[in-house]
Motif scaffolding. Sequence first.
Motif, short mmCIF file in Angstrom:
data_model
loop_
_atom_site.label_atom_id
_atom_site.label_comp_id
_atom_site.label_asym_id
_atom_site.label_seq_id
_atom_site.Cartn_x
_atom_site.Cartn_y
_atom_site.Cartn_z
N PRO A 235 -7.01 -8.08 -2.37
CA PRO A 235 -6.63 -6.96 -3.24
C PRO A 235 -7.87 -6.23 -3.77
CG PRO A 235 -5.51 -8.98 -3.90
CD PRO A 235 -6.57 -9.38 -2.91
N THR A 236 -7.81 -4.91 -3.75
CA THR A 236 -8.83 -4.10 -4.40
C THR A 236 -8.62 -4.20 -5.91
OG1 THR A 236 -7.44 -2.14 -4.40
CG2 THR A 236 -8.82 -2.51 -2.45
N GLU B 94 0.35 2.56 -0.86
CA GLU B 94 -0.96 3.19 -1.03
C GLU B 94 -0.81 4.72 -1.07
OE1 GLU B 94 -4.04 -0.04 0.91
OE2 GLU B 94 -3.09 1.44 2.24
N LYS C 74 -6.17 2.75 -2.57
CA LYS C 74 -6.22 1.67 -1.59
C LYS C 74 -5.93 0.36 -2.31
CE LYS C 74 -9.04 -0.22 2.15
NZ LYS C 74 -10.37 -0.21 2.81
N LEU C 75 -5.02 -0.43 -1.77
CA LEU C 75 -4.58 -1.66 -2.44
C LEU C 75 -5.17 -2.93 -1.83
CD1 LEU C 75 -0.80 -0.70 -2.84
CD2 LEU C 75 -2.60 -0.58 -4.59
N LEU C 76 -5.51 -2.90 -0.54
CA LEU C 76 -6.01 -4.11 0.15
C LEU C 76 -7.24 -3.76 0.98
CD1 LEU C 76 -2.57 -5.48 1.38
CD2 LEU C 76 -4.00 -6.55 -0.38
N PHE D 220 3.96 -6.68 -0.59
CA PHE D 220 2.59 -6.58 -1.08
C PHE D 220 2.13 -7.87 -1.73
CE2 PHE D 220 -0.11 -5.72 -4.82
CZ PHE D 220 -1.28 -5.36 -4.16
N LEU E 78 -0.70 -6.01 -8.42
CA LEU E 78 -0.24 -7.38 -8.18
C LEU E 78 0.25 -8.03 -9.46
CD1 LEU E 78 0.05 -9.75 -6.23
CD2 LEU E 78 -2.35 -10.35 -6.72
N ILE F 270 2.90 -1.43 3.06
CA ILE F 270 1.63 -1.35 2.33
C ILE F 270 1.12 0.09 2.34
CG2 ILE F 270 -0.75 -2.14 2.18
CD1 ILE F 270 1.35 -4.27 1.48
N ALA G 86 -0.97 -10.15 -0.46
CA ALA G 86 -2.10 -10.34 -1.36
C ALA G 86 -2.32 -11.82 -1.66
CB ALA G 86 -1.86 -9.56 -2.66
N GLY H 159 -5.45 -2.83 -6.46
CA GLY H 159 -4.45 -3.77 -5.97
C GLY H 159 -4.19 -4.90 -6.95
N LYS H 160 -5.25 -5.34 -7.64
CA LYS H 160 -5.08 -6.42 -8.63
C LYS H 160 -4.18 -5.98 -9.78
CE LYS H 160 -9.59 -8.51 -7.67
NZ LYS H 160 -10.97 -8.74 -8.19
#
Length: 299
Positions: free
Chosen positions: A57-58, A40, A46-48, A9, A65, A36, A13, A61-62
């Motif tokens: 990154p959503t 999720e 949802k991450l990306l 991930f 990360l 991924i 990202a 996701g941030k």
Amino acid sequence: MNLKQLEVFIKVAESGSFSKGAEATFITQSTVSQHISALEGEFGVKLLDRTGKGALPTEGGKILLERARKLIDYAKEIPVAMARFKGVEEAELNIAGSSIPGEYMIPAALPLLISRFPGVTIVLRQGDSRDVLGKLISEEVELGVVGGRFEEESLEFMPLADDELVLIAPAGHRWSGKKGISKEDLLGEQVVLRETGSGTGKAAAQALREAGIDPARLNVAAHLGSNEAVKRAVIAGIGVSFVSAVSVQHELEQKSLVQVPVDGVSIKRQFFLVGRRGRELSPAALAFRTIMTEMYKGN
């Protein structure tokens, strides 16, 4: 979730590309997608976002990360830390000693330990024997040295060295130069004792009982928390006391204290190296045990 999924991930990202993430982690692009998707699915977030500018990154996701980077960085330190542990390099050894071992025996062994293993940092904690055993049971220290054996099933006691408790009095005391005093003389004198829980105090009380002297009949002037405090009190004339022969050699040589034999009373005891039963010692603790055994076993 596992470290490999987090690593994948992070690479996707940071690069903004599933294909570059696959190259960086040496797996196929389809496997990257599976990792991924697994993340999720686990988090339900949802991450990306797949955009024209790449995989970004959503907001969720941030958050992942930032924390995943810290976790991966910390995980990389584990092999280094374990290698140092195995080699007794840059290791921290937590040990504890009751009054006499902590003030005299363990410090005397440290130069040899440090010369053999210069990367070891020693953290020595002191207290009475009960304090030391408590620190072992609570896993604050790996090994302890105490002046008596106690009934603790979770601990293992290894005999380390012999000791003798001697009666001391201040210089100029009326008993100075006497070849011995009677038990009745002792009962008529003020005495300074160690606190409850002290191995020295326990050994002295037991020996006096065996010699026919009830410790409850002693004229106790003070209960003190350390061997050094006891010696200072005796020098000041507060009373006489039983102390470890190991601890009083300097004062006897300097003639600030005198040793007084008591007829029919001989107080012998052992020091014990104590560890947690059934637990494996670190290499640093094994080194300490070896050196303490070399220096004191059979003494």
